[in-house]
Design a protein around this motif. Structure first.
Motif, PDB file in Angstrom:
ATOM      1  N   VAL A 241      31.656  23.336  81.613  1.00  0.00           N
ATOM      2  CA  VAL A 241      31.160  22.562  83.033  1.00  0.00           C
ATOM      3  C   VAL A 241      30.914  23.369  83.499  1.00  0.00           C
ATOM      4  CG1 VAL A 241      31.360  19.978  81.627  1.00  0.00           C
ATOM      5  CG2 VAL A 241      32.899  21.326  82.827  1.00  0.00           C
ATOM      6  N   GLN A 242      32.310  24.415  83.785  1.00  0.00           N
ATOM      7  CA  GLN A 242      32.373  25.327  84.390  1.00  0.00           C
ATOM      8  C   GLN A 242      31.547  26.590  84.915  1.00  0.00           C
ATOM      9  OE1 GLN A 242      37.281  25.816  84.683  1.00  0.00           O
ATOM     10  NE2 GLN A 242      36.354  25.406  82.567  1.00  0.00           N
ATOM     11  N   LYS A 243      30.900  26.697  84.121  1.00  0.00           N
ATOM     12  CA  LYS A 243      30.398  28.182  84.196  1.00  0.00           C
ATOM     13  C   LYS A 243      28.795  27.501  84.492  1.00  0.00           C
ATOM     14  CE  LYS A 243      27.981  31.180  81.116  1.00  0.00           C
ATOM     15  NZ  LYS A 243      28.157  31.664  79.888  1.00  0.00           N
ATOM     16  N   LEU A 245      27.868  24.160  85.521  1.00  0.00           N
ATOM     17  CA  LEU A 245      27.661  23.288  86.206  1.00  0.00           C
ATOM     18  C   LEU A 245      28.839  23.060  87.350  1.00  0.00           C
ATOM     19  CD1 LEU A 245      27.864  20.095  84.368  1.00  0.00           C
ATOM     20  CD2 LEU A 245      25.725  20.854  85.304  1.00  0.00           C
ATOM     21  N   ASP A 246      29.566  24.123  87.124  1.00  0.00           N
ATOM     22  CA  ASP A 246      30.435  24.237  88.878  1.00  0.00           C
ATOM     23  C   ASP A 246      31.374  23.343  88.902  1.00  0.00           C
ATOM     24  OD1 ASP A 246      31.839  26.027  90.178  1.00  0.00           O
ATOM     25  OD2 ASP A 246      30.087  25.507  92.309  1.00  0.00           O
ATOM     26  N   VAL A 247      31.292  21.990  88.393  1.00  0.00           N
ATOM     27  CA  VAL A 247      33.124  21.390  88.446  1.00  0.00           C
ATOM     28  C   VAL A 247      33.833  21.571  87.735  1.00  0.00           C
ATOM     29  CG1 VAL A 247      30.825  20.124  88.784  1.00  0.00           C
ATOM     30  CG2 VAL A 247      31.701  20.000  86.412  1.00  0.00           C
ATOM     31  N   SER A 248      35.030  20.748  87.497  1.00  0.00           N
ATOM     32  CA  SER A 248      36.140  20.568  87.138  1.00  0.00           C
ATOM     33  C   SER A 248      35.432  20.143  85.726  1.00  0.00           C
ATOM     34  CB  SER A 248      37.368  20.484  87.515  1.00  0.00           C
ATOM     35  OG  SER A 248      37.562  18.945  87.982  1.00  0.00           O
ATOM     36  N   PRO A 249      36.732  20.283  84.711  1.00  0.00           N
ATOM     37  CA  PRO A 249      36.594  19.476  83.360  1.00  0.00           C
ATOM     38  C   PRO A 249      36.451  18.123  83.907  1.00  0.00           C
ATOM     39  CG  PRO A 249      37.824  21.451  82.708  1.00  0.00           C
ATOM     40  CD  PRO A 249      37.299  21.747  84.132  1.00  0.00           C
ATOM     41  N   TYR A 250      38.191  18.302  85.074  1.00  0.00           N
ATOM     42  CA  TYR A 250      38.670  16.734  84.790  1.00  0.00           C
ATOM     43  C   TYR A 250      37.274  16.232  85.630  1.00  0.00           C
ATOM     44  CZ  TYR A 250      41.576  13.031  86.643  1.00  0.00           C
ATOM     45  OH  TYR A 250      41.802  11.717  86.352  1.00  0.00           O
ATOM     46  N   GLU A 251      36.281  16.664  86.880  1.00  0.00           N
ATOM     47  CA  GLU A 251      35.318  15.741  87.247  1.00  0.00           C
ATOM     48  C   GLU A 251      34.520  14.846  86.380  1.00  0.00           C
ATOM     49  OE1 GLU A 251      34.878  18.192  91.277  1.00  0.00           O
ATOM     50  OE2 GLU A 251      35.914  19.248  90.184  1.00  0.00           O
ATOM     51  N   ALA A 252      34.127  16.495  85.127  1.00  0.00           N
ATOM     52  CA  ALA A 252      33.307  16.477  84.234  1.00  0.00           C
ATOM     53  C   ALA A 252      33.362  14.932  83.416  1.00  0.00           C
ATOM     54  CB  ALA A 252      32.421  17.081  83.307  1.00  0.00           C
ATOM     55  N   ALA A 344      28.985  15.109  76.033  1.00  0.00           N
ATOM     56  CA  ALA A 344      28.027  16.232  75.479  1.00  0.00           C
ATOM     57  C   ALA A 344      27.138  15.846  76.889  1.00  0.00           C
ATOM     58  CB  ALA A 344      27.250  15.775  74.311  1.00  0.00           C
ATOM     59  N   GLY A 345      27.151  14.043  77.123  1.00  0.00           N
ATOM     60  CA  GLY A 345      25.950  14.308  78.148  1.00  0.00           C
ATOM     61  C   GLY A 345      26.250  14.357  79.272  1.00  0.00           C
ATOM     62  N   ALA A 346      27.297  14.770  79.347  1.00  0.00           N
ATOM     63  CA  ALA A 346      27.898  15.136  81.480  1.00  0.00           C
ATOM     64  C   ALA A 346      28.142  16.064  81.163  1.00  0.00           C
ATOM     65  CB  ALA A 346      29.325  14.128  81.377  1.00  0.00           C
ATOM     66  N   MET A 347      28.304  16.692  79.289  1.00  0.00           N
ATOM     67  CA  MET A 347      28.294  18.757  79.787  1.00  0.00           C
ATOM     68  C   MET A 347      26.914  19.280  79.960  1.00  0.00           C
ATOM     69  SD  MET A 347      30.179  20.625  76.793  1.00  0.00           S
ATOM     70  CE  MET A 347      28.411  20.345  75.588  1.00  0.00           C
ATOM     71  N   LYS A 348      25.788  18.179  79.726  1.00  0.00           N
ATOM     72  CA  LYS A 348      24.572  18.885  79.005  1.00  0.00           C
ATOM     73  C   LYS A 348      24.237  17.796  80.072  1.00  0.00           C
ATOM     74  CE  LYS A 348      24.964  22.684  75.713  1.00  0.00           C
ATOM     75  NZ  LYS A 348      25.097  23.620  77.119  1.00  0.00           N
ATOM     76  N   PRO A 349      24.030  17.502  81.045  1.00  0.00           N
ATOM     77  CA  PRO A 349      22.985  16.455  81.630  1.00  0.00           C
ATOM     78  C   PRO A 349      21.477  16.867  81.870  1.00  0.00           C
ATOM     79  CG  PRO A 349      23.961  17.461  83.801  1.00  0.00           C
ATOM     80  CD  PRO A 349      24.771  17.648  82.288  1.00  0.00           C
ATOM     81  N   ALA A 350      20.520  15.904  82.013  1.00  0.00           N
ATOM     82  CA  ALA A 350      19.049  15.864  81.942  1.00  0.00           C
ATOM     83  C   ALA A 350      18.923  16.627  82.862  1.00  0.00           C
ATOM     84  CB  ALA A 350      18.838  14.741  81.466  1.00  0.00           C
ATOM     85  N   GLU A 351      17.796  17.070  83.416  1.00  0.00           N
ATOM     86  CA  GLU A 351      16.847  17.436  84.214  1.00  0.00           C
ATOM     87  C   GLU A 351      16.640  16.407  84.816  1.00  0.00           C
ATOM     88  OE1 GLU A 351      17.907  20.203  85.894  1.00  0.00           O
ATOM     89  OE2 GLU A 351      19.321  21.024  84.116  1.00  0.00           O
ATOM     90  N   GLY A 352      16.826  16.622  85.806  1.00  0.00           N
ATOM     91  CA  GLY A 352      15.669  15.372  87.071  1.00  0.00           C
ATOM     92  C   GLY A 352      16.438  15.334  88.451  1.00  0.00           C
ATOM     93  N   PRO A 353      15.366  15.086  89.195  1.00  0.00           N
ATOM     94  CA  PRO A 353      15.605  14.469  90.867  1.00  0.00           C
ATOM     95  C   PRO A 353      16.738  12.772  91.084  1.00  0.00           C
ATOM     96  CG  PRO A 353      13.569  14.094  90.613  1.00  0.00           C
ATOM     97  CD  PRO A 353      13.633  14.672  88.886  1.00  0.00           C
ATOM     98  N   TRP A 354      16.557  12.066  89.705  1.00  0.00           N
ATOM     99  CA  TRP A 354      16.850  10.738  90.392  1.00  0.00           C
ATOM    100  C   TRP A 354      18.032  10.559  90.735  1.00  0.00           C
ATOM    101  CZ3 TRP A 354      16.977  13.252  84.589  1.00  0.00           C
ATOM    102  CH2 TRP A 354      15.567  13.315  83.606  1.00  0.00           C
ATOM    103  N   LEU A 355      18.251   9.532  91.041  1.00  0.00           N
ATOM    104  CA  LEU A 355      19.059   8.667  92.098  1.00  0.00           C
ATOM    105  C   LEU A 355      19.277   7.538  91.673  1.00  0.00           C
ATOM    106  CD1 LEU A 355      18.186  10.736  95.771  1.00  0.00           C
ATOM    107  CD2 LEU A 355      20.012  10.984  94.046  1.00  0.00           C
ATOM    108  N   PHE A 356      18.005   6.771  91.393  1.00  0.00           N
ATOM    109  CA  PHE A 356      18.620   5.270  91.378  1.00  0.00           C
ATOM    110  C   PHE A 356      18.018   5.216  89.346  1.00  0.00           C
ATOM    111  CE2 PHE A 356      17.200   6.190  94.987  1.00  0.00           C
ATOM    112  CZ  PHE A 356      18.111   5.584  95.621  1.00  0.00           C
ATOM    113  N   PHE A 357      18.846   4.456  88.830  1.00  0.00           N
ATOM    114  CA  PHE A 357      18.835   3.974  87.510  1.00  0.00           C
ATOM    115  C   PHE A 357      18.910   1.925  87.459  1.00  0.00           C
ATOM    116  CE2 PHE A 357      22.804   5.505  87.279  1.00  0.00           C
ATOM    117  CZ  PHE A 357      24.024   4.054  86.813  1.00  0.00           C
ATOM    118  N   VAL A 358      18.576   1.825  86.907  1.00  0.00           N
ATOM    119  CA  VAL A 358      18.701  -0.202  86.244  1.00  0.00           C
ATOM    120  C   VAL A 358      18.032  -0.257  84.991  1.00  0.00           C
ATOM    121  CG1 VAL A 358      16.683  -0.426  87.062  1.00  0.00           C
ATOM    122  CG2 VAL A 358      18.114  -1.734  87.116  1.00  0.00           C
TER     123      VAL A 358
END
Length: 392
Positions: A241-243, A245-252, A344-358
């Motif tokens: 995630v650091q490499k 996604l450029d976020v800290s492990p805690y944020e992920a 695993a999903g937070a480590m390798k999120p899907a590619e997409g521009p989504w901002l909403f879900f329901v």
């Protein structure tokens, strides 16, 4: 002795020649030759037997006899091999050798069903007797406790208390210092400038556990933290995630807990994580995840509510450090214990521009959208499928 025997045989062989005057001596010498041969074979036979017994001693595993003596409790670790179980039994003097135990277990087809847990056994048992007891449900005294994915720390303490008899407050007290439970201090760093909720939340890995009946609240929580570190280590979670996604492990980890709470099915976990990252880091907008409001309610001793029942005052509470309705970015910490799929999903999120879900059906499938207009259409689809969202 060999030379004399050769001579005896040579002289005996000469009887085939027509020497009548030696016939009388040949009978005596033949008897000597026969006697010497018998002695030699006896000596050789004794040597072979002695050698066999010595060699046999190297291959026959040392074992005790009988059902054993003094009672002793033995804990079989989860996924332990027969050899590992045998080693533990030898340490406790239950069986005399690991080989004796593995031999006995391999002769018993049911030995593959030996479960993890704590057992009442006896010292100095025959290996076969030990295998029999390990397969006896009555000998097993530690029952498993399952911590489902997405349970909060408070809910986890209640489940542990029910299974172990240790008060939930003891677990809560033990969890006040997560670093003492084994969480490395670097886990509590984040790069977005926000405060950190330095609790055990998120680090108590969900799984089925077998705890020693004598284990304390601290020891139990340590084993759960250790399992978390093992799983994230195997995933390469922190480095990845650091490499990438450029976020800290805690944020992920926070994102993993959010997606664990919001996704209705495992297939949607990477997409929900992507929505969280897009909103928090790319678009700089509030997440507006209702689950964070419910988490705050639980921390304050209140019951969680269905999304449609939450009040605006509850969702916009300025005192809530987990407020994602009006506050931009991620909350101060995880809101539950995410499982391996969520991590695993937070480590390798899907590619997409989504901002909403329901959620759009009762099976838990979600529809994802880029614009609010698309999102509103998905909400109407959900309502048509019987999901209580209309008017929200």
């Amino acid at each position: 002795m060999i030379d004399e025997l050769d001579v005896a045989f040579d002289e005996d062989a000469e009887q085939s020649k027509p020497r009548r005057h030696r016939a009388k001596k040949s009978g005596g010498r033949s008897a000597v030759a026969f006697a010497l041969t018998f002695v030699l074979l006896a000596v050789l036979g004794g040597g072979v037997y002695f050698g066999y017994t010595k060699v046999r001693g190297f291959f026959v595993a040392a074992d005790y006899d009988g059902p054993g003596k003094d009672p002793v409790q033995i804990t079989v670790a989860k996924n332990a091999s027969l050899t590992e179980i045998g080693n533990e039994l030898v340490k406790a003097d239950v069986v005399k050798s690991t080989k004796a135990f593995t031999n006995a277990a391999e002769e018993e087809p049911r030995s593959k069903n030996i479960q993890s847990g704590t057992y009442n056994l006896r010292k100095q048992m025959a290996a076969k007797e030990a295998v029999t007891l390990l397969l006896d449900p009555k000998a097993r005294i530690a029952k498993g406790v399952t911590i489902p994915e997405g349970k909060t720390a408070k809910q986890t303490y209640e489940l542990l208390a029910k299974a172990t008899g240790i008060p939930a407050k003891d677990f809560a007290a033990a969890a006040k210092d997560p670093e003492a439970l084994g969480v490395p201090d670097w886990w509590f760093n984040r790069g977005d400038g926000k405060k950190v909720s330095k609790t055990a939340e998120g680090f108590l890995f969900p799984d089925t556990y077998e705890f020693d009946p004598k284990a304390s609240a601290t020891q139990i929580l340590r084993s759960m933290v250790d399992h978390f570190l093992t799983v994230t280590g195997e995933l390469g979670f922190a480095d990845d995630v650091q490499k990438n996604l450029d976020v800290s492990p805690y944020e992920a980890l926070i994102v993993a807990s959010l997606s664990q709470a919001e996704a209705g099915i495992a297939e949607d976990l990477p997409k929900v994580s992507r929505v969280a990252y897009n909103r928090a880091y790319k678009e700089k907008m509030p997440l507006q995840f209702d689950v964070t409001t419910n988490y705050w309610l639980e921390l304050n001793g209140k019951d969680p509510k269905h999304s449609g029942k939450l009040l605006d005052a509850e969702m916009r509470d300025p005192k809530n450090p987990y407020n994602t309705e009006t506050v931009v970015g991620l909350p101060v910490g995880p809101i539950n214990s995410p499982g391996k799929s969520a991590l695993a999903g937070a480590m390798k999120p899907a590619e997409g521009p989504w901002l909403f879900f329901v959620a759009i059906d009762k099976e838990g499938h979600s529809a994802f959208a880029v614009t609010d207009a698309e999102h509103q259409k998905n909400i109407q689809k959900a309502c048509a499928n019987g999901i209580d969202l209309c008017g929200k």
